[in-house]
Design a protein around this motif. Sequence first.
Motif, PDB file in Angstrom:
ATOM      1  N   UNK A 242       0.855  -1.190   0.000  1.00  0.00           N
ATOM      2  CA  UNK A 242       0.000   0.000   0.000  1.00  0.00           C
ATOM      3  C   UNK A 242       0.898   1.249   0.000  1.00  0.00           C
ATOM      4  N   UNK A 243       0.787   2.052  -1.082  1.00  0.00           N
ATOM      5  CA  UNK A 243       1.467   3.355  -1.111  1.00  0.00           C
ATOM      6  C   UNK A 243       0.849   4.205  -2.213  1.00  0.00           C
ATOM      7  N   UNK A 244       1.144   5.500  -2.214  1.00  0.00           N
ATOM      8  CA  UNK A 244       0.507   6.464  -3.147  1.00  0.00           C
ATOM      9  C   UNK A 244      -1.002   6.505  -2.936  1.00  0.00           C
ATOM     10  N   UNK A 245      -1.414   6.395  -1.682  1.00  0.00           N
ATOM     11  CA  UNK A 245      -2.841   6.513  -1.334  1.00  0.00           C
ATOM     12  C   UNK A 245      -3.159   7.961  -0.984  1.00  0.00           C
ATOM     13  N   UNK A 246      -2.786   8.868  -1.888  1.00  0.00           N
ATOM     14  CA  UNK A 246      -3.039  10.304  -1.662  1.00  0.00           C
ATOM     15  C   UNK A 246      -3.688  10.932  -2.885  1.00  0.00           C
ATOM     16  N   UNK A 247      -4.556  11.913  -2.639  1.00  0.00           N
ATOM     17  CA  UNK A 247      -5.124  12.720  -3.732  1.00  0.00           C
ATOM     18  C   UNK A 247      -4.225  13.935  -3.931  1.00  0.00           C
ATOM     19  N   UNK A 248      -3.824  14.242  -5.141  1.00  0.00           N
ATOM     20  CA  UNK A 248      -3.033  15.454  -5.374  1.00  0.00           C
ATOM     21  C   UNK A 248      -3.887  16.706  -5.128  1.00  0.00           C
ATOM     22  N   UNK A 249      -3.234  17.867  -4.920  1.00  0.00           N
ATOM     23  CA  UNK A 249      -3.992  19.096  -4.669  1.00  0.00           C
ATOM     24  C   UNK A 249      -4.937  19.450  -5.807  1.00  0.00           C
ATOM     25  N   UNK A 250      -6.063  20.076  -5.446  1.00  0.00           N
ATOM     26  CA  UNK A 250      -7.078  20.532  -6.406  1.00  0.00           C
ATOM     27  C   UNK A 250      -7.178  22.061  -6.285  1.00  0.00           C
ATOM     28  N   UNK A 251      -7.844  22.721  -7.259  1.00  0.00           N
ATOM     29  CA  UNK A 251      -7.881  24.196  -7.241  1.00  0.00           C
ATOM     30  C   UNK A 251      -8.483  24.777  -5.956  1.00  0.00           C
TER      31      UNK A 251
END
Length: 262
Positions: A242-251
């Motif tokens: 389990x890794x990269x369980x993140x949402x990138x920033x949005x506007x």
Amino acid sequence: KKRGNIYLSGAGPSAWHEEYPVAKGKRQSPVDINTNKTKFDPKLAADPLTIRFSDSCCQSIVNTGISFQVTSNGAGCELSGGPLDSTYQFAQFHAHWGAYLKTTGSEHTVDGVSYPAELHLVHWNTKYDDFKDAVDKPDGLAVIAVFFKRGKEHPGFGKIQDLFSKIPAKGAKVNIDFEFNPGLLMPPDSENYWTYLGSLTTPPLYESVTWIVMKEPLEVSVEQIAILRTLLWETPNGVSQMYNNFRPPVPLRDRVIRASFG
Ligand SMILES: COc1ccc([C@H]2OC(=S)NC2=O)c(OC)c1
Ligand SMILES: [Zn+2]
């Protein structure tokens, strides 16, 4: 229908709007914190944020399939003051993280810079009956975000990580039979924070979160960042780390991020 891994199935976060139109909403999270555009608000220091945790509030830890989650009955753990107009009760903490030795992993970024992981300490507004009632209300939740950075070992967090081997797969859950005070996971300086109105960072993406993002990161060892990946999750190619369980920033849209410090 078997939705599988929300980060790895289909186009991942960039496709969430197809099933959850609110993904393109006006108060989504996470966001980049551009420190040139934050606004110091003296009112935040005038009514200081009060963060109360206790030794007896953490009952169990579960593999949710997208993170670990330490669940609490909230006893003696309440949050008030600062940007909050009500008392919020602690419900759970979990985290989001990146890949081996990568710098990405956090959900919020600061001047475009990511941290390797980000802890979320989740609280619900006690004006509502319970977490489930609060989770989709505009003032329903308050989440404290603490950035992790690689540095000296954090023995307290290590006690939680020692349980990871007992929850290898989605749905696995064990009791926590020792005292663990989530206050251990707050950075040395928890006076300085940014706050803004946002959302859950995974579906259903409810716009119900008052964010309190600690300016100072918490140091954990490089090994402890690596141990996060010993949790397992389902991917289109079978069970894996389990890794990269993140949402990138949005506007940020029409929002101003306030700072509790000048
Ligand atoms: C139904 O309850 C939920 C659902 C999703 C989230 C996501 O939103 C944030 S924030 N981190 C997450 O993993 C949640 O967190 C409080 C609670
Ligand atoms: Zn989270």
